[in-house]
Design an enzyme around this catalytic site. Structure first.
Site, mmCIF file in Angstrom:
data_model
loop_
_atom_site.group_PDB
_atom_site.id
_atom_site.type_symbol
_atom_site.label_atom_id
_atom_site.label_comp_id
_atom_site.label_asym_id
_atom_site.label_seq_id
_atom_site.Cartn_x
_atom_site.Cartn_y
_atom_site.Cartn_z
ATOM 1 N N MET A 25 0.683 -1.301 -0.360
ATOM 2 C CA MET A 25 0.181 0.049 0.056
ATOM 3 C C MET A 25 0.510 1.173 -0.332
ATOM 4 S SD MET A 25 -2.864 -1.033 2.464
ATOM 5 C CE MET A 25 -3.518 0.128 2.651
ATOM 6 N N HIS A 26 0.001 2.514 0.124
ATOM 7 C CA HIS A 26 0.676 3.453 0.383
ATOM 8 C C HIS A 26 1.664 3.825 -1.276
ATOM 9 C CE1 HIS A 26 -0.490 3.422 4.147
ATOM 10 N NE2 HIS A 26 0.004 1.924 3.936
ATOM 11 N N ASP A 55 -2.852 -4.931 0.478
ATOM 12 C CA ASP A 55 -2.486 -6.366 1.180
ATOM 13 C C ASP A 55 -2.685 -6.438 2.698
ATOM 14 O OD1 ASP A 55 -0.552 -4.001 2.763
ATOM 15 O OD2 ASP A 55 1.751 -4.425 1.931
#
Length: 482
Positions: free
Chosen positions: A76-77, A233
């Site tokens: 992520m991110h 995830d």
């Protein structure tokens, strides 16, 4: 057959499941990370695609032609910034990148309610502060931005050609209004982001697009098969474990670490740095403690000592408690929210061995989960029994240590190491309409439970207190070094 693709930090992992949900095949291809300066962490998204193609090509050709749908999961991110031609402008700034510390402070100053809207206080690893950093430090790149994607959604773009994400991945950007489950124009305003750059948001069980003919020919897959939007995830791991109902939870022991509990409403708890995010499935959210350094320090030490990790783990099992380790190799989120802190060993002596160093690393990982459980308790959530996923679950010693020090029973299934890729494959099953959510997202059979030992003979509370004293002590040391 259904294909799940998980774009991790250290590797692209695939799994194929059949109509009954049984695991049929797995593949993995390693990825490289670059650190162009202190605190920076980047990857090349073209490298992601090459690794994905390589992993798919490694599957048996007859298996590939039998795949009916694809699901996606990923780290992520990360900030994948694309120009008007949908080409990458620069390397991807990853989730464990620490450069945007000042930008987080400025976002919160500009919008004091940012944490309540986005589910957690702005942190450098999130996507929005990275875009503000680019505006200030690389304005030429910022000026070219026309699209911003999350990592897994770049793989989706290459597969189906659409700009789509899901609520769980959108949740980790610091642009997402968690309660309303839509992009926040206000959070975009304070982070130098045009809302038009952001992808459309659909649930992870929905179809994001269909496989392009030329890509299908290259990969040996069937053209036109649906590609599910998938999940970040953490949420994909939850789907793989059936943690899609209120109260269901798990821990993840991958490169990073998470303690995750599904909720039926949006429950922010900003004070304890518990992430409150939209789930990938409709009508649910989750609370998550996020640790930047999950099982990663184990691999770090093995590489540093140039010895097999399995051998060091065996020696750790025989070693007596001695050294202490602070595992913050890339800073920490829960509970400190500190991107600048770094790790260190303490209490070394003449009898210190490589095995005792690895034991200290395992203890530190367990202690980080004790901190996470403490933050959850302060937020009013006290899990007593959860499942576990990720490569770190292979270590019985680590699993027992975490159970002992947190008081939480941990269950390990046969598919524990598969993790988010399994969740992605399950999302593909639902997206193509073959089976409903209730029939697919069930809990796996637990093969082994690690239950807290009342005597806590593997790890002691007094060592936890000593560990917790390391953080403020090393902060003082760090100030002197700077």
């Amino acid at each position: 057959m259904y294909l799940g693709i998980d774009l991790g930090t250290s590797a692209v992992k695939l799994c194929v499941i059949d109509g009954a949900g049984h695991l049929v095949a797995q593949e993995a291809v390693d990825l490289e990370i670059s650190h162009p300066f202190e605190g920076a962490s980047e990857q090349d998204c073209e490298g992601w695609w090459v690794a994905t193609r390589t992993a798919i090509a490694a599957l048996d050709p007859s298996l590939r032609t039998a795949i009916r749908a694809i699901g996606l999961s990923g780290q992520m991110h990360g900030a994948v910034v694309l120009n008007a031609d949908r080409q990458p402008i620069r390397p991807v700034i990853l989730w464990n990148d620490a450069r945007a510390d000042v930008e987080c402070v400025d976002i919160l100053a500009a919008e004091p309610l940012a944490a309540q809207i986005a589910g957690v206080i702005p942190m450098p690893g999130f996507t929005a502060p990275k875009i503000l950093w680019l505006a200030r430090h690389d304005p030429a790149a910022h000026a070219q931005i026309r699209h911003v994607l999350l990592p897994k959604d770049y793989i989706g773009l290459r597969l189906h050609g659409e700009l789509v994400t899901d609520p769980s991945d959108a949740a980790g950007t610091s642009w997402f209004d968690q309660a309303a489950r839509r992009w926040s124009s206000r959070l975009c305003d304070v982070s130098a982001t045009d809302p038009a750059w952001l992808p459309s948001v659909v649930h992870g069980t929905e179809i994001a697009g269909t496989l392009l003919p030329d890509v299908a020919a290259d990969l040996g897959l069937t053209p036109g098969i649906p590609v599910a939007a998938g999940a970040g995830d953490g949420a994909a791991g939850a789907v793989g474990l059936g943690a899609v109902h209120a109260g269901d939870g798990f821990i993840s022991l991958g490169t990073s670490g998470q303690l995750f509990v599904t909720t039926d409403s949006y429950r922010p708890n900003v004070e304890n740095r518990i992430h409150a995010y939209a789930h990938t499935v409709p009508g649910h959210w989750f609370q998550m403690a996020a640790m930047l350094n999950g099982a990663r320090p184990m691999a770090w030490l093995a590489k540093l000592l140039d010895r097999p990790i399995e051998v060091l783990l065996a020696e750790a099992a025989q070693a007596q408690p001695g050294p202490l380790f602070l595992p913050y190799l890339t800073g920490e989120r829960t509970p400190h929210g500190d991107t600048t802190i770094r790790g260190g060993f303490a209490n070394l002596g003449e009898t210190t061995t490589q095995g005792s160093l690895m034991r200290a690393v395992l203890e530190a990982i367990a202690f980080s989960f004790a901190d996470a459980a403490q933050a959850f308790a302060a937020a009013g959530t006290t899990p007593t029994s959860v499942l576990a996923i990720g490569g770190g679950t292979r270590s019985d010693l680590l699993m027992q240590m975490i159970a002992d020090i947190t008081g939480i029973s941990l269950g390990r299934s046969d598919d524990a190491v598969v993790g988010p890729a399994l969740g992605a494959a399950r999302l593909a099953v639902v997206a193509c309409g073959d089976r409903p959510i209730e029939a697919v997202m069930h809990r796996p059979d637990v093969r082994l439970w690690f239950k807290p030992k009342t005597a806590r003979d593997l790890i002691s509370p007094s060592r936890l207190e000593a560990y917790r004293a390391l953080y403020p002590a090393l902060k003082v040391v760090q100030r002197h070094l700077r």
